[in-house]
Design an enzyme around this catalytic site. Structure first.
Site, mmCIF file in Angstrom:
data_model
loop_
_atom_site.group_PDB
_atom_site.id
_atom_site.type_symbol
_atom_site.label_atom_id
_atom_site.label_comp_id
_atom_site.label_asym_id
_atom_site.label_seq_id
_atom_site.Cartn_x
_atom_site.Cartn_y
_atom_site.Cartn_z
ATOM 1 N N TYR A 141 -1.140 -1.689 -1.687
ATOM 2 C CA TYR A 141 -2.576 -1.955 -1.769
ATOM 3 C C TYR A 141 -2.869 -3.218 -0.978
ATOM 4 C CZ TYR A 141 -7.171 -2.891 -3.855
ATOM 5 O OH TYR A 141 -8.505 -3.127 -4.058
ATOM 6 N N ASP A 236 1.534 -8.748 3.746
ATOM 7 C CA ASP A 236 0.440 -9.030 2.833
ATOM 8 C C ASP A 236 1.052 -9.778 1.648
ATOM 9 O OD1 ASP A 236 -1.417 -9.037 0.798
ATOM 10 O OD2 ASP A 236 -2.179 -7.028 1.248
ATOM 11 N N LYS A 264 -5.767 -15.014 -3.675
ATOM 12 C CA LYS A 264 -6.262 -15.861 -4.764
ATOM 13 C C LYS A 264 -5.378 -17.036 -5.154
ATOM 14 C CE LYS A 264 -5.182 -11.401 -6.631
ATOM 15 N NZ LYS A 264 -5.817 -10.137 -6.805
#
Ligand code: HOZ
Length: 420
Positions: A141, A236, A264
């Site tokens: 994802y 990622d 984040k």
């Protein structure tokens, strides 16, 4: 009716599914979301006053736990100076320096989320190579931008819609899907699309089909294939960055990517993302180069203050990483024993874990999907009832943080032993 149930009923009138992000709706585990009111260290409290050991930690960024004093203080100091300027500030320079120093990228651009970081890195990869196709892995994802919602993990997989409606066929057509931990599947796509693949993007530890660590040689093999076929390798690291090691998965596995995306964790709980790479690649980004990307809230001073405070602690106290590793190993071993009567696979990379309810080792998407989701539901609700707040989906990670005590871990293990 609990206060959480009342709030959820009200929320469903005005928010799709009652939430602002699908997994939180708890549909996959047949319950209602607990609305949280506060957190402290490794624990959270819901609006009904029930306390939980928090194994989500805002999905990763709270590696030091909730309300760490230095982070809180930095935010309060920044707030007093102004919430947003849409202009350069000194904190951004310090943040960029620190990110470069810790991760080895030469230049970085701050954005506001992991989704935005990935979207921008893909544009940069396409701009740099003049090619349009991207290879991603089934079950990985990378946020919710159009081109990445093809065989996506996380909430898309949880909701049974790994390919989202609303993505134009042309866009989806430029996304090629390989199998995680399967180098031949990547090579055959590269061969079948000569000179067309701009980048291979991967979660170096897949953590959105549940945690699936890379097999030995997989990441190195990707590096080799990207070099051979002239495309860029994008890690990622929204989940692994600053978590597995100060330099993230690049440091942990000793493999360097061309571009890296962060999320984040850089904001210590505030909304932040970033992408970075070599000076040569990053100088293609506007205003220096032709690849456009912008944002008023990018480098927001309050978010920078929170993130800087957290990153400074991580940099100055590297023992946090060995402690997290120990806690992860303790939890993994304890769960293995506590769940010995049940078919489980407990996958772990450092402080990231997933318990899969299946007989077969989980090394990729198909095995992850073979997990018994009814059993997972029982597991999740059993934990919740015993004061443990875990991800409400089989296809997510559990996150340990520096504030979890050995007592917390023992409590989780004890609870696990009572569920089945
Ligand atoms: N599905 C997201 C993590 N992989 C969680 C988003 C959220 O609900 O905050």
């Amino acid at each position: 009716m609990t206060r959480s149930q009342q709030l959820f009923t009200a929320a469903q009138e005005v928010l799709p599914g009652g939430v602002n992000s699908p997994v939180r709706a708890c549909r996959a585990v047949g319950t209602y979301p607990r609305f949280l009111s506060r957190g402290q260290g490794g624990h959270v409290w819901d609006v009904d006053g029930k306390e939980y050991i928090d194994l989500i930690g805002s999905w990763g960024p709270l590696i030091l736990g909730h309300c760490r004093e230095e982070v809180e203080q930095a935010v309060m100091d920044a707030v007093k100076m102004g919430l947003s300027f849409g202009a350069p500030t000194a904190a951004e320079v310090e943040m960029a320096r620190l990110v470069c120093e810790m991760t080895g990228v030469e230049m970085v651009r701050m954005v506001n989320s992991g989704t935005e970081a990935v979207m921008s890195a893909l544009r940069l990869a396409r701009g740099a190579t003049g090619r349009s196709k991207i290879i991603k892995f089934a079950g990985c994802y990378h946020g919710h931008s159009d081109s990445m919602l093809v065989k996506a993990g996380s909430g898309a997989l949880t909701g049974g819609a790994p390919d989202s409606a609303g993505v134009p066929a042309q866009t989806a057509g430029d996304t090629l899907t390989a199998s995680y931990n399967d180098l031949p599947s990547v090579e055959s796509l590269l061969r079948a699309n000569p000179g067309q693949v701009a980048a291979v993007i991967v979660e170096p530890v897949a953590a959105n089909m549940g945690v699936v660590p890379p097999q030995p040689g997989f990441l190195q093999g990707l590096r080799g294939l990207c070099d051979e076929y002239g495309c860029l390798l994008i890690f990622d690291e929204v989940i692994t960055g600053f978590r597995l090691a100060p330099g993230g998965a690049q440091e942990y596995y000793g493999v360097r990517a061309d571009l890296v995306t962060y999320g984040k964790i850089i904001g210590g709980g505030m909304p932040v993302g970033a992408y970075g790479g070599s000076r040569k690649l990053m100088e293609l980004v506007a205003p220096l180069g032709p690849v456009y990307q912008a944002g008023t809230l990018s480098g927001n001073p309050v978010a920078m203050a929170a993130g800087l405070a957290q990153l400074r602690i991580l940099k100055s106290a590297p023992e946090i990483y060995s402690e997290l590793e120990q806690k992860g190993a303790m939890l993994q071993a304890g769960l293995q024993e506590a769940l010995s009567g049940v078919p489980v696979q407990i996958n772990r990379a450092g402080s990231l874990l997933t318990v899969f309810f299946t007989e077969q080792p989980v090394t990729g998407y198909d095995q992850a999907r073979s997990s018994d989701l009814e059993r997972f539901k029982q597991w999740y609700n059993g934990l919740l009832a015993r004061g443990i707040y875990a991800a409400p989906s089989q296809f997510e990670a559990l996150f340990l943080n520096a504030a979890h005590s050995d007592g917390d871990i023992r409590k989780i293990i004890r609870a696990a032993g009572e569920i089945f």
